[in-house]
Design an enzyme around this catalytic site. Structure first.
Site, PDB file in Angstrom:
ATOM      1  N   ASP A 101       0.855  -1.175   0.000  1.00 52.62           N
ATOM      2  CA  ASP A 101       0.000   0.000   0.000  1.00 52.62           C
ATOM      3  C   ASP A 101       0.898   1.234   0.000  1.00 52.62           C
ATOM      4  OD1 ASP A 101      -2.341   1.468  -0.068  1.00 52.62           O
ATOM      5  OD2 ASP A 101      -3.087   0.765   1.866  1.00 52.62           O
ATOM      6  N   ASP A 102       0.324   2.361  -0.359  1.00 54.03           N
ATOM      7  CA  ASP A 102       1.099   3.591  -0.365  1.00 54.03           C
ATOM      8  C   ASP A 102       1.372   4.092   1.048  1.00 54.03           C
ATOM      9  OD1 ASP A 102      -1.577   4.266   0.074  1.00 54.03           O
ATOM     10  OD2 ASP A 102      -1.570   5.991  -1.266  1.00 54.03           O
ATOM     11  N   ASP A 105      -2.202   4.630   7.671  1.00 51.93           N
ATOM     12  CA  ASP A 105      -2.575   5.810   8.435  1.00 51.93           C
ATOM     13  C   ASP A 105      -3.040   5.379   9.821  1.00 51.93           C
ATOM     14  OD1 ASP A 105      -3.841   8.107   9.489  1.00 51.93           O
ATOM     15  OD2 ASP A 105      -4.455   8.798   7.518  1.00 51.93           O
TER      16      ASP A 105
END
Length: 168
Positions: A101-102, A105
């Site tokens: 994933d980028d 969070d």
């Protein structure tokens, strides 16, 4: 993500490509991996770079929507699950699978995928403190109150100086 982030971190295409390659470099000794699962949409670009660098041909997606208005993280929805062929390989727990994933969070998206594939190796380009414990490998940690502006979310425009808003 906090409703009103106090910091912005713009990332250019060049920087993101360098960071994705740095992630691939860190992953070279963590494998071998027989498949990549990219979390869409943010994981698509780094997964392409990492698949090339690590010569992984089997690429699948899991589609999870969480940012419905680009500002606030809402209810998570799995829009597309991992294919059965990848899910069931190597005992069905994710051994030899690389999840990309980028960003992590809050960790909510990562938790969904971790529950599906507990033995998979989870890697992100960027990590925030709340999601950091769910990631095995990442490149850069940013503060929880930072909003990352990815290159696919930006256009060319003037950027005000950081202190411009603090002058009275």
């Amino acid at each position: 993500m906090t409703p009103h982030p106090s910091k912005m971190f713009p990332v250019s295409w060049d920087q993101f490509h360098r960071d994705a390659r740095a992630l691939a470099w860190r992953l070279t000794d963590a494998g071998p991996f027989h498949a990549i699962i990219c979390i869409t949409r943010g994981g698509l670009v780094p997964a392409a770079v990492i698949a090339r660098e690590l010569e992984i041909r089997m690429i699948d997606t899991i589609c999870i929507a969480s940012y419905h208005d680009y500002k606030n993280q809402g209810e998570l929805k799995v829009l597309k699950d991992i294919s059965d062929s990848v899910k069931q390989s190597n005992g069905g727990k994710g051994k030899g699978v690389l999840v990309i994933d980028d960003l992590t969070d809050t960790g909510k998206t990562a938790r969904i995928v971790r529950d599906m594939l507990p033995e998979a190796h989870f890697a992100t380009v960027y990590a925030k403190p709340a999601g950091r414990p769910l990631v095995d490998t990442f490149v850069t940690e940013v503060s929880q109150d930072t909003w990352i502006l990815f290159p696919w979310d930006m256009g060319m425009s003037y950027q005000a100086p950081i202190n411009e808003g603090s002058k009275g």
